[in-house]
Design an enzyme around this catalytic site. Structure first.
Site, mmCIF file in Angstrom:
data_model
loop_
_atom_site.group_PDB
_atom_site.id
_atom_site.type_symbol
_atom_site.label_atom_id
_atom_site.label_comp_id
_atom_site.label_asym_id
_atom_site.label_seq_id
_atom_site.Cartn_x
_atom_site.Cartn_y
_atom_site.Cartn_z
ATOM 1 C CG HIS A 1 -1.531 1.155 1.736
ATOM 2 N ND1 HIS A 1 -3.171 1.288 1.292
ATOM 3 C CD2 HIS A 1 -1.454 2.999 1.847
ATOM 4 C CE1 HIS A 1 -3.917 2.471 1.406
ATOM 5 N NE2 HIS A 1 -2.674 3.325 1.680
ATOM 6 C CD GLU A 2 1.501 3.812 3.677
ATOM 7 O OE1 GLU A 2 1.814 4.914 3.344
ATOM 8 O OE2 GLU A 2 0.284 3.777 5.000
ATOM 9 C CG HIS B 1 0.582 6.269 -0.089
ATOM 10 N ND1 HIS B 1 -0.346 7.221 -1.378
ATOM 11 C CD2 HIS B 1 -0.020 5.775 0.577
ATOM 12 C CE1 HIS B 1 -1.539 6.783 -0.198
ATOM 13 N NE2 HIS B 1 -1.386 5.880 0.912
ATOM 14 C CG HIS C 1 0.583 8.756 -6.217
ATOM 15 N ND1 HIS C 1 -0.557 9.118 -6.176
ATOM 16 C CD2 HIS C 1 -0.019 9.870 -8.111
ATOM 17 C CE1 HIS C 1 -2.038 10.318 -6.904
ATOM 18 N NE2 HIS C 1 -1.266 10.630 -7.856
HETATM 19 ZN ZN LIG Z 1 -2.178 5.010 2.405
#
Ligand SMILES: [Zn+2]
Length: 711
Positions: A499-500, A503, A506
């Site tokens: 998940h991290e 980011h 991104h």
């Molecule tokens: Zn998050």
């Protein structure tokens, strides 16, 4: 599922339009010898952690604000008529020193704080709020922005520039630029007050987590925990001068990991009780009064700006747009979610009853009996998975491997750059053409001086205007094993690592001109979308086969075990969705109040809200209760905790797209990157989604995933 944890996006740190510039200004006298004075000369302006000392921050902040204000005043007072370059672009280039100080400080204070940094944080929060106000509430400056905005269609701007002009106009209006002089003064006062209150709330949460750790007298009470975990608890007690006792540290969510394994019901209940009463039992870190003051000040701010309540003000700038849309989604899902949770509770109760035990399942029992039911139904438990999830394997052969397959990027660890803690690892990230794209920091271990949860942040953001590329960090809170022992992750921690890194991608893939739009500078209810998509690769067969290998034998995870993990994905979704929804609904409740409606009793209001919304099911308490709900009361996700579920609609729909297109393939990754991950905030977020997906998002994949279709 959603990973409700903090992501520190640049906007949450409080500064809107200042980023480092490559051309280093000469060190001014007050900052002689201060490493923050100029841009770091390390690669990509990577911070010189070895030279930065606590005492460097205050003078650098003071000088950074002074210089920034001077730059802004020069823009506002420019005799020449406003042009896009002399006003908007000039603001984008301003505040280099302040941004450098603020990002470095904010990141360190979150990940590696101490009393000195906390004191600086308390001192600076209201000053930074005042600094922002001095800019956004400057009438001459806003007049220039508005003049440009009013004739934006005649300025022949490219799409990104035009969007930037619109964004600036919105930023100024939302910050109060249209208010009367008297109301501007009231707003400044409220902003200063809020900055201090929120800082106090945040600091209390971390101190209370440490102060509330469960202390027990005997090894027997911790029965169920591994020998290594009990040893760690004994060592923690010794370090605190409690020789012979055992200290079980807390995490920031209501649920505590040891609850799944502790066999003694009394100990489980005690652990759940100390977790639930954080911030509301009269200790020196009690947050009840702060909650009331924050809710009131936010409601007053919203009223001043012409909104019904703070949520309305906040949501207007999100893809959700208004409280009605958010209330609708949350309340529609609440009833089926609680119904699922009640069914799950009945399954757990059946195990208790079959054991001829005489008690009703409580919140403290949930995880323990859930593991038992999972073991019965799927014939495995968490402890069987962990040996296959060794940290290095997960990161290098899992997270990085998936990114290489999808995007062609590669990673090389380097040990020559300074770090603020010896556990932090640094990687150069190279694009498919071999050119360096970014620097990535992996800060994976829990520490007592680190905020709880997991998050991504950036030290340097990409901008072609400023010539910068990103330096991005991921922070997790994985318990550090004793020296010589391997770091074995839970399935949840593996998912969080993916998940991290979503980011991080991104941030690293950002390919924008203006710093205001870099990477994760998107609406909060959109920012969790790419990160949640990246979770899908954790169990993608080709990825899993590459990293899920037994830490001792190197044997791959048996297919039967993997199949069971996948089959069990909808298991316990009633609990997970309910605890998340009740926290989201609480967050909305607190922020949909007018100033006159602010209650006087925090816990009574919380209880009544949960009851009114039909989510008052005691065995499933909110994922965060009000008094330790940092997302809601520290600033970052206020009236915005719903964002994880909102983003998950886009995420689930995108996962379907990847599956339709054959999954882990470069062409799929490249499409996602070019249409979405590289675009930052340069266009309306939902436009980006439509450009990527070819249509509006649909909700069915989300309902299916969370077992809410009624099937
Ligand atoms: Zn998050």
């Amino acid at each position: 599922m959603a990973r409700p944890h903090l992501l520190l996006v640049a906007a949450a740190l409080g500064i809107a339009f200042a980023q480092p510039v490559l051309a280093a200004a000469p060190a001014t006298a007050p900052l002689a010898g201060n490493p923050l004075a100029t841009a770091s000369t390390l690669p990509f302006q990577y911070p010189a952690f070895d030279k930065i000392k606590d005492e460097h921050f205050l003078p650098a902040y003071a000088e950074g604000m002074k210089i920034h204000l001077k730059e802004i005043t020069a823009i506002a007072n420019n005799k020449a008529p406003a042009t896009f370059d002399n006003t908007i672009v000039a603001m984008e280039k301003s505040g280099a020193l302040l941004t450098r100080v603020q990002t470095t400080f904010g990141n360190l204070q979150g990940a590696n704080t101490n009393d000195k940094l906390d004191a600086i944080d308390s001192e600076m929060s209201p000053k930074l709020a005042a600094h922002q106000d001095a800019i956004y509430l400057n009438p001459k400056l806003y007049a220039r922005v508005k003049a440009l905005y009013d004739k934006r269609d005649t300025l022949k701007l490219d799409a990104e520039s035009k969007h930037l002009l619109e964004r600036y106009n919105t930023d100024f209006v939302r910050a109060g630029a249209k208010l009367s002089a008297a109301d501007k003064e009231k707003l400044k006062e409220l902003n200063g007050k809020l900055a201090t209150l929120q800082t106090n709330f945040t600091q209390n949460v971390l101190k209370e987590i440490n102060a509330s750790a469960l202390v027990v007298d005997t090894r027997e009470e911790l029965d169920g925990m591994s020998a290594a975990e009990i040893d760690a608890a004994a060592a923690a007690a010794k370090a605190q001068g409690k020789d012979g006792k055992f200290v079980v540290a807390l995490v920031n969510t209501t649920g505590q990991p040891p609850l799944a394994v502790l066999t003694k019901r009394k100990v489980r209940e005690k652990l759940m009780a100390v977790s639930l009463e954080r911030g509301s039992h009269g200790s020196q870190f009690d947050n009840r009064q702060l909650v009331l003051q924050i809710a009131k000040a936010r409601a007053e701010k919203a009223t001043l700006l012409g909104y019904e309540n703070f949520a309305a003000y906040s949501l207007e700038d999100q893809t959700a747009h208004d409280t009605a849309a958010v209330n609708k989604l949350l309340t529609e899902l609440a009833t089926p979610a609680v119904n699922n949770a009640r069914k799950e509770a009945a399954d757990l109760q059946a195990v208790v009853d079959a054991d001829k035990q005489n008690f009703k399942i409580s919140a403290g029992d949930w995880a323990y009996y859930t593991d038992k039911v999972r073991a019965q139904r799927f014939a495995f438990d968490e402890s069987q998975l962990k040996p296959y999830f060794e940290l290095d394997n997960v990161l290098i052969n899992g997270v990085f491997f998936a990114a290489t397959k999808l995007y062609g990027i590669t990673f090389k660890e380097r040990k020559d750059l300074p770090v603020y803690n010896p556990d932090v690892r640094v990687f150069d990230v190279f694009d498919a053409d071999g050119k360096q794209l970014a620097i990535f920091l992996a800060d994976m271990y829990a520490r007592g001086n680190k905020q709880g949860g997991a998050w991504m942040n950036e030290y340097i953001s990409q901008s072609s205007l400023l010539g910068t590329k990103s330096v991005v960090a991921n922070h997790l809170n994985i318990p550090k094993p004793p020296a010589g022992e391997p770091t074995l992750l839970t399935y949840d921690e593996v998912t969080t690592a993916f998940h991290e890194f979503g980011h991080a991608l991104h941030g690293m893939f950002s390919n924008v001109k203006y710093p205001r739009f870099s990477g994760t500078s998107v609406p909060r209810d959109f920012v969790e979308y790419p990160s949640q998509v990246n979770e899908m690769w954790a169990i993608w067969p080709e990825v899993l086969a590459n990293y899920a290998k037994h830490y001792k034998t190197g044997a791959p995870m048996p297919k039967e075990l993997l199949d069971k993990v996948i089959a069990s994905k909808k298991f316990n979704q009633g609990f997970k969705t309910t605890e998340y929804l009740s926290a989201s609904l609480l967050d909305q409740r607190w922020h949909q109040l007018t100033p006159a409606q602010i209650p006087t009793d925090v816990l009574a209001f919380e209880a009544k809200s949960l009851k009114d919304m039909g989510v008052d099911f005691a065995p499933v308490p909110p994922r965060y209760r009000t008094t330790y709900f940092s997302h809601s009361f520290s600033g970052g996700y206020s009236a915005g905790y719903y964002a994880y579920l909102w983003s998950e609609k886009l995420d689930a729909d995108t996962v379907e797209w990847f599956k339709e297109k054959g999954g882990l393939k470069r062409e799929n990754g490249d499409w996602f990157r070019s249409k979405l991950l590289s675009r930052g905030g340069t266009d309306d977020a939902m436009n980006l989604f439509r450009n990527f997906r070819g249509r509006d998002p649909i909700i069915e994949p989300l309902l299916e995933r969370r077992g809410l279709t009624g099937k």
